[in-house]
Design a protein around this motif. Structure first.
Motif, PDB file in Angstrom:
ATOM      1  N   LEU A 908       0.837  -1.206   0.000  1.00  0.00           N
ATOM      2  CA  LEU A 908       0.000   0.000   0.000  1.00  0.00           C
ATOM      3  C   LEU A 908       0.870   1.254   0.000  1.00  0.00           C
ATOM      4  CD1 LEU A 908      -2.754  -1.079   2.559  1.00  0.00           C
ATOM      5  CD2 LEU A 908      -3.146  -0.504   0.155  1.00  0.00           C
ATOM      6  N   ARG A 909       1.906   1.222   0.793  1.00  0.00           N
ATOM      7  CA  ARG A 909       2.797   2.389   0.883  1.00  0.00           C
ATOM      8  C   ARG A 909       3.482   2.643  -0.467  1.00  0.00           C
ATOM      9  NH1 ARG A 909       5.134   0.997   5.322  1.00  0.00           N
ATOM     10  NH2 ARG A 909       3.918   2.319   6.727  1.00  0.00           N
ATOM     11  N   GLU A 910       4.023   1.589  -1.061  1.00  0.00           N
ATOM     12  CA  GLU A 910       4.729   1.741  -2.334  1.00  0.00           C
ATOM     13  C   GLU A 910       3.781   2.147  -3.457  1.00  0.00           C
ATOM     14  OE1 GLU A 910       7.912   1.609  -2.890  1.00  0.00           O
ATOM     15  OE2 GLU A 910       8.549   0.967  -0.904  1.00  0.00           O
ATOM     16  N   SER A 911       2.630   1.500  -3.526  1.00  0.00           N
ATOM     17  CA  SER A 911       1.679   1.771  -4.602  1.00  0.00           C
ATOM     18  C   SER A 911       1.145   3.199  -4.526  1.00  0.00           C
ATOM     19  CB  SER A 911       0.522   0.762  -4.519  1.00  0.00           C
ATOM     20  OG  SER A 911      -0.453   1.040  -5.490  1.00  0.00           O
ATOM     21  N   ARG A 912       0.788   3.638  -3.321  1.00  0.00           N
ATOM     22  CA  ARG A 912       0.236   4.983  -3.169  1.00  0.00           C
ATOM     23  C   ARG A 912       1.300   6.051  -3.429  1.00  0.00           C
ATOM     24  NH1 ARG A 912      -3.516   3.913   2.259  1.00  0.00           N
ATOM     25  NH2 ARG A 912      -5.064   2.588   1.209  1.00  0.00           N
ATOM     26  N   ALA A 913       2.521   5.787  -3.026  1.00  0.00           N
ATOM     27  CA  ALA A 913       3.604   6.749  -3.280  1.00  0.00           C
ATOM     28  C   ALA A 913       3.835   6.900  -4.784  1.00  0.00           C
ATOM     29  CB  ALA A 913       4.882   6.295  -2.585  1.00  0.00           C
ATOM     30  N   LEU A 914       3.787   5.774  -5.511  1.00  0.00           N
ATOM     31  CA  LEU A 914       3.990   5.822  -6.956  1.00  0.00           C
ATOM     32  C   LEU A 914       2.871   6.611  -7.633  1.00  0.00           C
ATOM     33  CD1 LEU A 914       5.748   4.759  -9.329  1.00  0.00           C
ATOM     34  CD2 LEU A 914       4.196   2.805  -9.451  1.00  0.00           C
ATOM     35  N   GLU A 915       1.638   6.356  -7.225  1.00  0.00           N
ATOM     36  CA  GLU A 915       0.509   7.038  -7.849  1.00  0.00           C
ATOM     37  C   GLU A 915       0.481   8.522  -7.480  1.00  0.00           C
ATOM     38  OE1 GLU A 915      -3.098   4.894  -7.172  1.00  0.00           O
ATOM     39  OE2 GLU A 915      -2.460   3.193  -8.401  1.00  0.00           O
ATOM     40  N   ALA A 916       0.879   8.827  -6.260  1.00  0.00           N
ATOM     41  CA  ALA A 916       0.904  10.238  -5.844  1.00  0.00           C
ATOM     42  C   ALA A 916       1.930  11.028  -6.644  1.00  0.00           C
ATOM     43  CB  ALA A 916       1.216  10.346  -4.353  1.00  0.00           C
ATOM     44  N   GLY A 917       2.994  10.358  -7.102  1.00  0.00           N
ATOM     45  CA  GLY A 917       4.038  11.036  -7.850  1.00  0.00           C
ATOM     46  C   GLY A 917       3.758  11.172  -9.331  1.00  0.00           C
ATOM     47  N   GLN A 918       2.656  10.603  -9.802  1.00  0.00           N
ATOM     48  CA  GLN A 918       2.324  10.695 -11.221  1.00  0.00           C
ATOM     49  C   GLN A 918       1.764  12.079 -11.555  1.00  0.00           C
ATOM     50  OE1 GLN A 918      -0.419   7.570 -12.170  1.00  0.00           O
ATOM     51  NE2 GLN A 918       1.119   5.944 -11.995  1.00  0.00           N
ATOM     52  N   PRO A 919       2.137  12.664 -12.715  1.00  0.00           N
ATOM     53  CA  PRO A 919       1.552  13.937 -13.139  1.00  0.00           C
ATOM     54  C   PRO A 919       0.042  13.808 -13.324  1.00  0.00           C
ATOM     55  CG  PRO A 919       3.469  13.375 -14.461  1.00  0.00           C
ATOM     56  CD  PRO A 919       3.147  12.162 -13.650  1.00  0.00           C
ATOM     57  N   GLU A 920      -0.683  14.887 -13.125  1.00  0.00           N
ATOM     58  CA  GLU A 920      -2.153  14.917 -13.240  1.00  0.00           C
ATOM     59  C   GLU A 920      -2.590  14.393 -14.605  1.00  0.00           C
ATOM     60  OE1 GLU A 920      -5.885  15.516 -11.728  1.00  0.00           O
ATOM     61  OE2 GLU A 920      -4.045  16.044 -10.683  1.00  0.00           O
ATOM     62  N   GLY A 921      -3.525  13.451 -14.587  1.00  0.00           N
ATOM     63  CA  GLY A 921      -4.091  12.936 -15.831  1.00  0.00           C
ATOM     64  C   GLY A 921      -3.232  11.922 -16.553  1.00  0.00           C
ATOM     65  N   GLU A 922      -2.071  11.602 -16.014  1.00  0.00           N
ATOM     66  CA  GLU A 922      -1.163  10.658 -16.669  1.00  0.00           C
ATOM     67  C   GLU A 922      -1.158   9.342 -15.914  1.00  0.00           C
ATOM     68  OE1 GLU A 922       3.573  10.546 -17.361  1.00  0.00           O
ATOM     69  OE2 GLU A 922       2.573  12.402 -18.017  1.00  0.00           O
ATOM     70  N   GLU A 923      -1.240   8.238 -16.653  1.00  0.00           N
ATOM     71  CA  GLU A 923      -1.244   6.923 -16.016  1.00  0.00           C
ATOM     72  C   GLU A 923      -0.020   6.128 -16.458  1.00  0.00           C
ATOM     73  OE1 GLU A 923      -4.699   4.521 -16.117  1.00  0.00           O
ATOM     74  OE2 GLU A 923      -6.066   6.155 -15.598  1.00  0.00           O
ATOM     75  N   THR A 924       0.670   5.571 -15.502  1.00  0.00           N
ATOM     76  CA  THR A 924       1.797   4.687 -15.818  1.00  0.00           C
ATOM     77  C   THR A 924       1.560   3.350 -15.121  1.00  0.00           C
ATOM     78  OG1 THR A 924       3.031   5.520 -13.910  1.00  0.00           O
ATOM     79  CG2 THR A 924       3.433   6.581 -16.049  1.00  0.00           C
ATOM     80  N   ASP A 925       2.265   2.332 -15.583  1.00  0.00           N
ATOM     81  CA  ASP A 925       2.116   1.018 -14.969  1.00  0.00           C
ATOM     82  C   ASP A 925       2.546   1.064 -13.507  1.00  0.00           C
ATOM     83  OD1 ASP A 925       1.125  -0.162 -17.181  1.00  0.00           O
ATOM     84  OD2 ASP A 925       3.052  -0.932 -17.897  1.00  0.00           O
ATOM     85  N   ASN A 926       1.743   0.407 -12.675  1.00  0.00           N
ATOM     86  CA  ASN A 926       2.051   0.322 -11.249  1.00  0.00           C
ATOM     87  C   ASN A 926       2.423  -1.124 -10.943  1.00  0.00           C
ATOM     88  OD1 ASN A 926       2.123   0.181  -8.476  1.00  0.00           O
ATOM     89  ND2 ASN A 926       0.235   1.325  -8.161  1.00  0.00           N
ATOM     90  N   PRO A 927       3.713  -1.441 -10.817  1.00  0.00           N
ATOM     91  CA  PRO A 927       4.122  -2.844 -10.611  1.00  0.00           C
ATOM     92  C   PRO A 927       3.680  -3.400  -9.264  1.00  0.00           C
ATOM     93  CG  PRO A 927       6.003  -1.381 -10.311  1.00  0.00           C
ATOM     94  CD  PRO A 927       4.873  -0.522 -10.814  1.00  0.00           C
ATOM     95  N   TRP A 928       3.290  -2.504  -8.333  1.00  0.00           N
ATOM     96  CA  TRP A 928       2.907  -2.962  -6.996  1.00  0.00           C
ATOM     97  C   TRP A 928       1.419  -3.351  -6.922  1.00  0.00           C
ATOM     98  CZ3 TRP A 928       7.069  -3.919  -4.389  1.00  0.00           C
ATOM     99  CH2 TRP A 928       8.214  -3.147  -4.602  1.00  0.00           C
ATOM    100  N   MET A 929       0.637  -2.963  -7.943  1.00  0.00           N
ATOM    101  CA  MET A 929      -0.801  -3.184  -7.853  1.00  0.00           C
ATOM    102  C   MET A 929      -1.164  -4.670  -7.920  1.00  0.00           C
ATOM    103  SD  MET A 929      -3.714  -1.924  -7.269  1.00  0.00           S
ATOM    104  CE  MET A 929      -3.442  -0.153  -7.417  1.00  0.00           C
TER     105      MET A 929
END
Length: 947
Positions: A908-929
């Motif tokens: 949860l910590r890793e996944s949320r940190a990765l998503e929080a760091g993404q630019p607005e409206g941009e989606e990248t692969d989240n390997p922790w999901m």
């Protein structure tokens, strides 16, 4: 774990269970080593052993080493570790289920009184109470036991996985054969390892979110996998208990007639409340798929019977009624035998069954053409128009066999098929339809405005709405609305009622169950549905009087709704139009009570007590109006959603409120735990049915009354408990932020386990936005299990104070009052599954640690208080001392849940940190999901509870 009762004879068996679990663990280890390599197995073993030691003794250095082991893994390695623990839990569940099945089987062989909740023990108890055979028959004739399958998003397992697990269960059971040789045992163990290997290679997480069609098939799976066998077996157990306790007649028949009291319902494909994917076409699909499923089973069994009932007319004389029935079939015989008209000429039963199979296949072919999108008409001359005709043919064979002295043959597989057909008809289950009240109100307003019947419906007060709707329902002619001039929602709402009418014709009048109205706040909400049914031709006046083919069920969900049950129900039953239509539909008023929302709204104590009180009020009102009542319990799997052992839960209902009829939802993971295996399904149906029998003794005996002192005490406790719960949930600033950040509830929405959205409104962190199911699911995953116990400790402590007399009264209530005992017993299970040390680690996920500390401290204090107070009232040394088998099971799981929870917190910590760091409206692969979603599945399997 399905067994929840103490039996000293069983306790030594725990050694066998440990040995079986150890075997499964070793085989799983072999598979991991061979397929994934030593590194994966070493990581799993290091975590397993480390957390086992931490359970025995806290060691900060060891805990730090375990956390380093977790955080240094790659996402791919983490996923493999999670899968190892997840499959281990599945194997433990199988081992426990098999052990309890063996224990019950040994009891049956012993000839001694069987387990609590068995038909054997229940009928012995009734006989000891002086219940005669005639009274027992009267009691059984009033029974209706109906589990209702729902598709709420709490079942994380795929159907493919469950089929694989079923094979493991069957192979493991073969290992229990007493005279098995060493060579055969080694072969079976090799087979088990191969099946575990397949489990490892099977993706237990759905790749895509299921469509409603998938959920429909998921619900039907249980009939094919277990219930088609379990239903007739259940009746056989009951018949055996009747013979043992009440004897048999001189001709070998039972002294009483056993009616078909089992029915099954479903919401899958009919529940459109909050699920835009359930369209009218989906409801049609659900009805047709169910009919297809049951017809296929009848064809299979009739074809089998054709090769069993090979009696020759040269050796016996069938009855005149049977021969007349066979003669009636002669018109379709040429189509059946196609040039071989003399086939089975001297084997009348085989000839009859061949014709029956043909007629079933013609009916099935029509259903399958409709499923393919064709407008198919049933060939009434060659097909079965309905289940009644099929049952009549089965019964004429049965009676004919009895007439020439073969009652024993008739009582075999033929009777099993009769029982199945009596239970399932051609519809298989009763498909309920559910929608929220505001949808009907809006549709009615739009229709009335379009047809110039009323331009101001929405501005009318409640008496005005009741008067107008009554007058419109009573009218002999109503103008038809133009669907094209209605908005999409109103148009679809009208179409739902047309589908109900069409499906009643296609699959039989029982194919559609009741129309459930969620958020029922007024009598007019029920009349609105009746008016829409009137427009569709489901209600009205015929030449011989009124008719009503629509049974409407108000659903009361929140604490506020439960407090106003009387106003709504009295207003409804006092309306002459509704009373007349209700009488035309059978004069049974069903009322549904929602456990999940009321618990989320006001806490477990207020929810449980208001539900208890509401049941008494509802039954009193219906009796006053001369109406029969059926209560429909919207229970979930967890205690916070009304869950708990079925037998005890039914017995804990208020005296004289069950009255022979009970209907309850079976949701999420409960379906797979109860109905994946025939053996367990028979047990679960049996303990539920006997609970219903014992709770319905008021049908033949004067009922007991609750003690006024107990009622008054509980009333005060409910108020104190609700206040404590609302102080946390409603009046503590930031508590919803704590919930969203300290639990994986946001991530649950990404888990492909249901077609229904988990939130009513996206991006809304409010109590009203989150559905009751993920509310419980989230708290369970983070080991708070808060909905099932919060407020109990505060209420008990505040009410008793330092007064020994008050404590003694509470202890007496626990001993003597089934409701209070069940409430506190169930809370013990939830308290045992909670873990405040692990919950504290989840709290560290919150962005505002000062807030998290305040909220968690409240939770921790109430947890400690609740444990202390419950043990004091129950007079126990430790939680679940009265259910040691279940306590052992939970204790055995904790050391394996701990690493999973720790891994989930990291993810949860890793996944949320990765998503929080993404630019607005941009989606990248989240390997922790991906590993995070697997951790949710794994913890659900380990706790055997989700939402």
């Amino acid at each position: 774990m399905t067994e929840n009762r103490t039996d000293e004879r069983f306790l030594p068996k725990d050694k066998e269970l440990r040995a079986r679990v150890r075997l499964f663990g070793e085989l799983l280890g072999n598979v991991i080593r061979r397929l994934e390599g030593e590194a994966v197995l070493d990581a799993v073993e290091a975590l397993r052993k480390g957390f086992v030691n931490l359970r025995k003794r806290e060691d900060p250095r060891l805990r730090e080493r375990m956390m380093r082991c977790i955080v240094h893994q790659t996402p791919e390695m983490t996923e493999r570790i999670i899968r190892a623990f997840s499959i281990y839990f599945s194997l433990v569940n199988i081992a426990e289920e098999d052990l309890f099945y063996r224990w019950r089987r040994a009891q049956v062989s012993s000839g001694e009184p069987l387990w609590t909740g068995s038909f054997d023990r229940t009928l012995r108890q009734l006989h000891q109470e002086g219940v005669s055979a005639a009274e027992l028959e009267r009691l059984l004739s009033g029974l209706s036991y109906m589990p209702v399958f729902t598709a709420h998003p709490t079942e994380a397992r795929r159907r493919t996985t469950m089929q694989n697990q079923r094979r493991v269960f069957q192979t493991a059971d073969r290992l229990n054969q007493p005279r098995i040789g060493g060579a055969e045992r080694r072969l079976l163990i090799e087979e088990l390892e191969a099946q575990i290997q397949i489990l490892w290679r099977t993706n237990e997480v759905r790749v895509k979110k299921p469509q409603v069609r998938d959920e429909i098939k998921y619900g039907l799976f249980y009939f094919e996998e277990s219930l088609f066998e379990a239903i007739p077996q259940t009746y056989r157990f009951l018949e055996k208990a009747v013979r043992r306790t009440y004897g048999i007649q001189p001709d070998g028949s039972l002294p009483i007639r056993i009616p078909a009291f089992l029915r099954f319902g479903s919401w899958i494909g009919g529940d459109r409340d909050g699920n835009p994917n359930v369209t009218p076409e989906v409801t049609m699909l659900a009805c047709r798929l169910a009919m297809q499923q049951v017809l296929r089973e009848y064809i299979r069994r009739v074809t089998h019977l054709r090769n069993v009932l090979t009696h020759s007319s040269l050796m016996c004389a069938p009855s005149a009624e049977f021969l007349a029935s066979l003669k009636t079939d002669s018109s379709i015989a040429p189509a059946v035998f196609q040039g071989y008209m003399d086939r089975y000429e001297t084997e009348p039963y085989r000839r009859k069954l061949q014709i029956m199979a043909y007629r079933l296949k013609e009916t099935l072919a029509t259903v399958e053409r409709r499923l393919a999108g064709e407008s198919a008409v049933l060939p009434v001359m060659s097909a079965y128009a309905g289940a009644d005709a099929f049952l009549a043919d089965l019964r004429v064979i049965h009676d004919s066999l009895v007439s020439h002295g073969e009652r024993n043959i008739a009582a075999g597989e033929l009777t099993d098929l009769i029982r199945l057909a009596e239970t399932c008809g051609f519809h298989l289950h009763h498909l309920d339809v559910r929608q929220e009240s505001t949808v009907h109100s809006a549709a009615v307003a739009a229709i009335l405005a379009q047809t110039d019947l009323a331009a101001d419906y929405e501005t009318l007060d409640e008496p005005g709405r009741i008067a107008l709707l009554s007058e419109l329902i009573d009218r002999p002619d109503l103008p038809e609305p133009d669907p094209e001039r209605l908005d999409a929602t109103a148009r679809e709402t009208l179409r739902v009622f047309e589908v109900i009418r069409e499906m009643r014709v296609e699959v039989g009048p029982e194919g559609i169950g009741t129309y459930v109205i969620s958020m029922t706040h007024a009598a007019s909400h029920v009349l609105e549905v009746l008016f829409l049914g009137r427009l569709a031709g489901l209600a009205g006046e015929a030449s011989d009087g009124p008719f009503c083919h629509l049974r409407v069920t108000p659903l009361f969900e929140t604490i506020e709704d439960l407090l106003h049950v009387e106003d709504v129900l009295e207003g409804l039953l006092a309306t002459p139009t509704y009373a007349r239509m209700l009488a035309a539909s059978g004069n049974v008023q069903e009322v549904m009570l929602g456990y999940s929302d009321s618990c989320k709204d006001g806490g477990i104590l207020a929810s449980s007590w208001n539900l208890y009180e509401a049941q008494k009020k509802i039954v009193a009102i219906t009796e006053r109006f001369g109406v029969r009542c059926q209560l429909f319990h919207g229970r979930g799997g967890t205690v916070g959603r009304g869950g708990g052992p079925t037998h005890e839960s039914i017995l804990a209902q208020p005296p004289a409120t069950v009255q022979g009829r009970i209907k309850f939802t079976e949701q999420g993971e409960v379906l797979s735990y109860k109905y994946s295996n025939v053996e367990t399904a028979v047990y679960e149906i049996g303990v539920g049915a006997t609970g219903l029998i014992l709770a319905s003794r008021s049908l033949i005996r004067a009922p007991a009354r609750d003690r006024d002192e107990h009622m008054a005490t509980m009333n005060e406790l409910a108020g104190l408990g609700e206040d404590a719960y609302r102080e946390l949930v409603d009046r503590t600033p930031g508590v919803l932020d704590y919930f969203y950040e300290s639990t994986p509830v946001q991530e649950i929405g990404f888990l492909n386990i249901g077609s229904r959205p988990s939130h009513r409104r996206k991006s809304d962190r409010s109590k009203t936005s989150i559905r009751a199911i993920p509310w419980v699911f989230g708290w369970a995953q983070s080991r708070h299990t808060l909905p099932a116990w919060y407020g109990i400790g505060a209420a008990l402590a505040a009410w008793r104070g330092e007064d020994p007399a008050r404590l003694e009264l509470l202890q007496q209530m626990y001993r003597d009052w089934p409701f209070f005992r069940s409430l506190l017993s169930n809370s013990q299970m939830a308290l045992t599954k909670a873990d405040m040390r692990m919950a504290a680690d989840y709290a560290k996920l919150c962005s505002d640690q000062a807030l998290a500390g305040q909220v968690f401290e409240k939770v921790r204090e109430e947890y400690a208080r609740t444990v202390r107070e419950v043990l004091l009232v129950a007079q126990l040394d430790a939680l679940m001392d009265e259910t040691p088998l279940l306590a052992l099971s939970l204790q055995r799981r904790n050391p394996y849940l701990d690493p999973l929870n720790s891994i989930q917190i990291h993810l949860l910590r890793e996944s949320r940190a990765l998503e929080a760091g993404q630019p607005e409206g941009e989606e990248t692969d989240n390997p922790w999901m991906s590993p995070l979603l697997r951790s949710i599945n794994a913890i659900a399997a380990g706790m055997r509870n989700t939402g």
